[in-house]
Write a protein that holds these residues in place. Structure first.
Motif, PDB file in Angstrom:
ATOM      1  N   SER A   1       0.881  -1.030   0.088  1.00 47.91           N
ATOM      2  CA  SER A   1       0.009  -0.212  -0.152  1.00 47.91           C
ATOM      3  C   SER A   1       0.653   1.303  -0.063  1.00 47.91           C
ATOM      4  CB  SER A   1      -0.882   0.009   1.366  1.00 47.91           C
ATOM      5  OG  SER A   1      -0.251  -0.205   2.362  1.00 47.91           O
ATOM      6  N   THR A   2       0.160   2.337  -0.407  1.00 43.34           N
ATOM      7  CA  THR A   2       0.767   3.521  -0.336  1.00 43.34           C
ATOM      8  C   THR A   2       0.494   4.368   0.865  1.00 43.34           C
ATOM      9  OG1 THR A   2       0.551   3.793  -2.696  1.00 43.34           O
ATOM     10  CG2 THR A   2       0.947   5.898  -1.611  1.00 43.34           C
ATOM     11  N   HIS A   3       1.720   5.116   1.525  1.00 44.17           N
ATOM     12  CA  HIS A   3       1.542   5.759   2.925  1.00 44.17           C
ATOM     13  C   HIS A   3       1.816   7.190   2.868  1.00 44.17           C
ATOM     14  CE1 HIS A   3       0.826   1.639   4.527  1.00 44.17           C
ATOM     15  NE2 HIS A   3       1.749   1.432   3.792  1.00 44.17           N
ATOM     16  N   LEU A   4       0.862   7.906   2.781  1.00 40.45           N
ATOM     17  CA  LEU A   4       1.330   9.480   2.665  1.00 40.45           C
ATOM     18  C   LEU A   4       1.106  10.066   4.016  1.00 40.45           C
ATOM     19  CD1 LEU A   4      -0.810  10.267  -0.776  1.00 40.45           C
ATOM     20  CD2 LEU A   4       1.826   9.985  -0.378  1.00 40.45           C
ATOM     21  N   ILE A   5       2.086  10.780   4.231  1.00 35.16           N
ATOM     22  CA  ILE A   5       2.163  11.567   5.691  1.00 35.16           C
ATOM     23  C   ILE A   5       1.355  12.816   5.619  1.00 35.16           C
ATOM     24  CG2 ILE A   5       3.772  12.467   7.499  1.00 35.16           C
ATOM     25  CD1 ILE A   5       4.328   9.590   6.702  1.00 35.16           C
ATOM     26  N   SER A   6       0.230  12.769   6.376  1.00 38.64           N
ATOM     27  CA  SER A   6      -0.551  14.347   6.309  1.00 38.64           C
ATOM     28  C   SER A   6       0.054  15.059   7.734  1.00 38.64           C
ATOM     29  CB  SER A   6      -1.899  13.938   6.354  1.00 38.64           C
ATOM     30  OG  SER A   6      -2.241  13.289   7.374  1.00 38.64           O
ATOM     31  N   SER A   7      -0.163  16.417   7.558  1.00 43.73           N
ATOM     32  CA  SER A   7       0.110  17.195   8.801  1.00 43.73           C
ATOM     33  C   SER A   7      -0.572  18.355   8.933  1.00 43.73           C
ATOM     34  CB  SER A   7       1.676  17.675   8.212  1.00 43.73           C
ATOM     35  OG  SER A   7       1.937  18.696   9.147  1.00 43.73           O
ATOM     36  N   ASP A   8      -0.788  18.922   9.902  1.00 38.92           N
ATOM     37  CA  ASP A   8      -1.794  19.886  10.225  1.00 38.92           C
ATOM     38  C   ASP A   8      -0.950  21.218   9.639  1.00 38.92           C
ATOM     39  OD1 ASP A   8      -3.556  18.374  11.213  1.00 38.92           O
ATOM     40  OD2 ASP A   8      -3.074  18.610  13.322  1.00 38.92           O
ATOM     41  N   LYS A   9       0.193  21.200  10.028  1.00 40.79           N
ATOM     42  CA  LYS A   9       1.170  22.433   9.645  1.00 40.79           C
ATOM     43  C   LYS A   9       1.373  22.417   7.939  1.00 40.79           C
ATOM     44  CE  LYS A   9       3.836  22.222  13.818  1.00 40.79           C
ATOM     45  NZ  LYS A   9       4.873  21.406  14.258  1.00 40.79           N
ATOM     46  N   PRO A  10       1.066  23.854   7.303  1.00 43.69           N
ATOM     47  CA  PRO A  10       1.505  23.634   6.141  1.00 43.69           C
ATOM     48  C   PRO A  10       2.854  23.486   5.709  1.00 43.69           C
ATOM     49  CG  PRO A  10       1.025  25.834   6.922  1.00 43.69           C
ATOM     50  CD  PRO A  10       0.808  24.903   8.000  1.00 43.69           C
ATOM     51  N   ILE A  11       3.261  22.596   4.775  1.00 45.75           N
ATOM     52  CA  ILE A  11       4.777  22.359   4.509  1.00 45.75           C
ATOM     53  C   ILE A  11       5.015  23.356   3.516  1.00 45.75           C
ATOM     54  CG2 ILE A  11       6.180  20.708   3.123  1.00 45.75           C
ATOM     55  CD1 ILE A  11       4.054  18.673   3.834  1.00 45.75           C
ATOM     56  N   VAL A  12       6.132  24.043   3.736  1.00 45.52           N
ATOM     57  CA  VAL A  12       6.711  25.223   3.198  1.00 45.52           C
ATOM     58  C   VAL A  12       7.745  24.514   2.051  1.00 45.52           C
ATOM     59  CG1 VAL A  12       8.181  27.229   3.183  1.00 45.52           C
ATOM     60  CG2 VAL A  12       6.645  26.859   4.951  1.00 45.52           C
ATOM     61  N   THR A  13       7.342  24.694   0.773  1.00 48.23           N
ATOM     62  CA  THR A  13       8.288  24.039  -0.350  1.00 48.23           C
ATOM     63  C   THR A  13       9.120  25.092  -1.155  1.00 48.23           C
ATOM     64  OG1 THR A  13       6.558  24.020  -1.967  1.00 48.23           O
ATOM     65  CG2 THR A  13       6.892  21.934  -0.535  1.00 48.23           C
ATOM     66  N   VAL A  14       9.668  24.638  -1.875  1.00 47.79           N
ATOM     67  CA  VAL A  14      10.389  25.585  -2.667  1.00 47.79           C
ATOM     68  C   VAL A  14       9.505  25.746  -3.980  1.00 47.79           C
ATOM     69  CG1 VAL A  14      12.840  25.330  -1.960  1.00 47.79           C
ATOM     70  CG2 VAL A  14      11.838  23.718  -3.999  1.00 47.79           C
TER      71      VAL A  14
END
Ligand SMILES: Cc1cc2nc3c(=O)[nH]c(=O)nc-3n(C[C@H](O)[C@H](O)[C@H](O)COP(=O)(O)O)c2cc1C
Length: 178
Positions: free
Chosen positions: A5-18
């Motif tokens: 299966s695929t496991h995606l990590i979710s977070s309450d905090k917005p991820i800051v990407t480039v």
């Protein structure tokens, strides 16, 4: 939890990407081998120039390939359940461009520009590829803009002793064996 299966990590905090542009600029410093990934079967024959291919494991021998979903025809790789990764040699620069869509040839015309055979799955094998990895599709995922294909390698063919085609700094390079 299953093994595949695929496991995606979710977070309450917005991820800051480039930004995409900064990321693409950074990736331009990655030297990558160039391949034409091909398929044939219940759906049409198709070939696409890629650099997003890497080894996933040697037991079982498994590779991973990423294909843009933006090109609807890339779905054919999933429907055919087989593909071949044809790693390009230094003299394949023009063929790489053709299978990247430069020149606007149809898929059938693209295949006419080189010699092809098959190994086990029936996916087209470039006769003078540096290496050809013939794969049975064993899994696939959608991640954002891309299909991630996982293929078990069921046959290989190699042509040792020839230069490799690389892509670095948005240009082709030939990597000699010295
Ligand atoms: C050096 C190089 C590497 C590429 N790598 C990938 C890749 O890893 N995955 C992908 O989906 N497309 C990749 N592309 C773009 C595809 O080759 C291109 O979008 C596609 O073949 C266009 O096909 P079409 O004209 O049939 O639509 C790459 C192109 C080049 C020139």
């Amino acid at each position: 939890m299953t093994e595949h299966s695929t496991h995606l990590i979710s977070s309450d905090k917005p991820i800051v990407t480039v930004s995409s542009v900064d990321y693409r600029n950074a990736m331009s410093h990655f030297a990558g081998a160039v391949h034409i990934v091909t398929t044939d079967g219940v759906k049409n024959r198709r070939g696409v120039t890629i650099s997003a291919c890497c080894s996933l494991s040697d037991n079982p021998p498994t590779v991973l390939v990423c294909l843009m979903r933006q090109h609807e025809e890339n779905r054919i790789f999933i429907e055919n359940e087989k593909f071949c990764v044809n790693t390009l040699a230094g003299h394949h620069k023009n063929l790489s461009d053709i299978f990247a869509g430069r020149g606007g040839l149809s898929q059938e015309q693209r295949f006419l520009q080189a010699e092809w055979g098959t190994l086990r799955t029936g996916a087209p094998v470039l006769s003078d590829a540096l290496v050809a990895l013939d794969c049975q599709l064993v899994g696939w995922h959608i991640h954002a803009t891309h299909y991630v294909l996982i293929g078990e390698v069921v046959a290989v063919k190699t042509h040792p002793g020839i230069d490799a085609l690389m892509y670095l700094d948005r240009n082709y390079r030939t990597l000699p064996l010295i």
